[in-house]
Design an enzyme around this catalytic site. Structure first.
Site, PDB file in Angstrom:
ATOM      1  N   GLY A 190       0.863  -1.175   0.000  1.00 28.53           N
ATOM      2  CA  GLY A 190       0.000   0.000   0.000  1.00 28.53           C
ATOM      3  C   GLY A 190       0.900   1.226   0.000  1.00 28.53           C
ATOM      4  N   ASP A 198      -1.462   4.666  -6.238  1.00 30.74           N
ATOM      5  CA  ASP A 198      -0.034   4.468  -5.967  1.00 30.74           C
ATOM      6  C   ASP A 198       0.808   5.611  -6.514  1.00 30.74           C
ATOM      7  OD1 ASP A 198      -1.251   1.589  -5.919  1.00 30.74           O
ATOM      8  OD2 ASP A 198       0.597   1.592  -4.751  1.00 30.74           O
TER       9      ASP A 198
HETATM   10  O1  MRU Z   1       0.627  -4.067  -4.601  1.00 28.05           O
HETATM   11  P1  MRU Z   1       0.021  -3.328  -3.452  1.00 28.05           P
HETATM   12  O2  MRU Z   1      -0.805  -4.182  -2.563  1.00 28.05           O
HETATM   13  O3  MRU Z   1       1.052  -2.512  -2.703  1.00 28.05           O
HETATM   14  O4  MRU Z   1      -0.974  -2.289  -4.143  1.00 28.05           O
HETATM   15  C1  MRU Z   1      -1.670  -1.391  -3.311  1.00 28.05           C
HETATM   16  C2  MRU Z   1      -2.668  -0.599  -4.043  1.00 28.05           C
HETATM   17  O5  MRU Z   1      -2.764  -0.635  -5.239  1.00 28.05           O
HETATM   18  C3  MRU Z   1      -3.509   0.330  -3.225  1.00 28.05           C
HETATM   19  O6  MRU Z   1      -4.757   0.494  -3.825  1.00 28.05           O
HETATM   20  C4  MRU Z   1      -2.819   1.699  -3.168  1.00 28.05           C
HETATM   21  O7  MRU Z   1      -1.507   1.589  -2.705  1.00 28.05           O
HETATM   22  C5  MRU Z   1      -3.559   2.640  -2.315  1.00 28.05           C
HETATM   23  S1  MRU Z   1      -3.204   2.310  -0.627  1.00 28.05           S
HETATM   24  C6  MRU Z   1      -3.876   3.330   0.423  1.00 28.05           C
END
Ligand code: MRU
Length: 349
Positions: free
Chosen positions: A48, A238
């Site tokens: 995240g 992200d």
């Molecule tokens: O691969 P991840 O689990 O790190 O991806 C996370 C996401 O895509 C979330 O939607 C994004 O980081 C928003 S977190 C508040």
């Protein structure tokens, strides 16, 4: 009060909830070596965008503590190398680079101080970043909760709760604030293939918050929208380019196209640390490609014939024209985003 935290600093170590094991097991990793922080980020023990930022800052602080020189010049150049190593952990979430940049700027600004003092400032800064993330998320949640109304059926993708941040959450934070403010609604949770952040993590968090939800396969969103059973989509980001194009978990773009087709408002929630004003649009966002085995296997079990070619893009980019608004700690930004975001561009740009 939610009885878990994604990450914290404990005297001289980093404690983080190992998200690879959820929901089966609540296990905290205790980390004293920055290499292990890199591994935790890479393998999604912590994940995240905002949580990755805090983890990177704490990893940098651990790396700084380990440096055995008393010479400030040598300390700074070795610290820079540590930050460069941490920056390789994952490419898409810009919070990682934002956090490392902030740590490096702080170290540079302390160049005239003894090494012990610089180390202490870096450790304190990493903890400040965690606290700030909590405050920022609560502000976003307050700004965004006006979007949520009684009786709504809200769809979300991936995981954007306290697990994905320092605390409280981004899009799930908005839902949490609305719920705590007495609004009653329900949530469709996309399972979020291939790593199932929706099925494993969002359901776990909504359950703890007492917010009613229904888990769905990613492919079910279209039918539910067609049946008039989705009133709003809200999810995280992200990296957001200067024009509002938004990178988020793979599958987000599909949800945005579906929402547009069915006339359903599609909102993104992200702190300003997730904006990358140095890039004009989403074409410049680096999209992480992960191991194909995450697609061909589930928990070590093959779900495709041996050797099946597979493509594992971890993120996609949703063009700004599909986004109704971006909830930030400064309020809800409306299209055209290059204008609404202008006051928040860093001054040196
Ligand atoms: O691969 P991840 O689990 O790190 O991806 C996370 C996401 O895509 C979330 O939607 C994004 O980081 C928003 S977190 C508040």
């Amino acid at each position: 009060m939610i009885p878990y935290c994604s990450i914290c600093w404990d005297v001289d170590k980093v404690k983080l909830l190992d998200q690879r094991r959820l929901p089966a097991e609540e296990l905290y990793l205790e980390i004293t070596d920055y290499h292990e922080v890199i591994e935790a980020i890479r393998t999604l023990a912590i994940r995240g965008a905002p949580a990755i930022g805090v983890a990177a800052a704490m990893g940098a602080a651990l790396g700084a503590l380990d440096l055995d020189t008393q010479n400030p010049g040598e300390f700074l150049s070795r610290f820079e190398k540590i930050c460069a190593e941490i920056a390789q952990a994952r490419p898409t979430a810009v919070n990682l680079f934002w956090a490392l940049d902030r740590m490096q700027r702080l170290a540079q600004a302390q160049a005239g101080e003894p090494v012990a003092a610089i180390k202490a400032r870096l450790v304190a800064e990493a903890q400040t970043m965690l606290k700030e993330d909590d405050t920022t998320n609560r502000r976003m949640a307050q700004a965004g909760q006006v979007l949520i109304h009684d009786g709504q059926r809200v769809l979300t993708h991936c995981n954007t709760g306290a697990l994905a941040t320092g605390a409280y959450g981004t899009a799930l934070g908005v839902l949490r604030a609305a719920w705590e403010g007495g609004k009653r609604f329900s949530v469709w949770v996309d399972e979020t293939r291939p790593l199932l952040q929706g099925a494993r993590l969002t359901t776990w968090e909504l359950g703890k918050l007492g917010i009613p939800y229904t888990l769905i396969p990613d492919g079910a969103a279209a039918t539910l929208m067609h049946q008039g059973k989705v009133d709003l989509v809200i999810l995280g980001a992200d990296r957001i380019a200067a024009n509002g194009d938004t990178a988020n978990k793979i599958g987000t773009y599909s949800v945005a196209v579906l929402a547009h087709h069915h006339g359903i408002p599609f909102y993104v929630t992200a702190p300003l640390s997730t904006f990358d004003f140095s890039i004009p649009n989403g074409d410049h966002i680096p999209v992480e490609e992960r191991d194909a085995e995450e697609v061909t296997h589930l928990w070590g079990q093959a779900v495709a014939p041996a050797g099946a070619p597979a493509l594992n893009l971890a993120f996609d980019v949703t063009p700004n024209n599909l986004i109704a608004g971006i909830v930030t700690e400064k309020g809800i930004m409306e299209p055209p985003f290059s204008s609404s975001l202008k006051p928040y561009r860093p001054t040196q740009e």
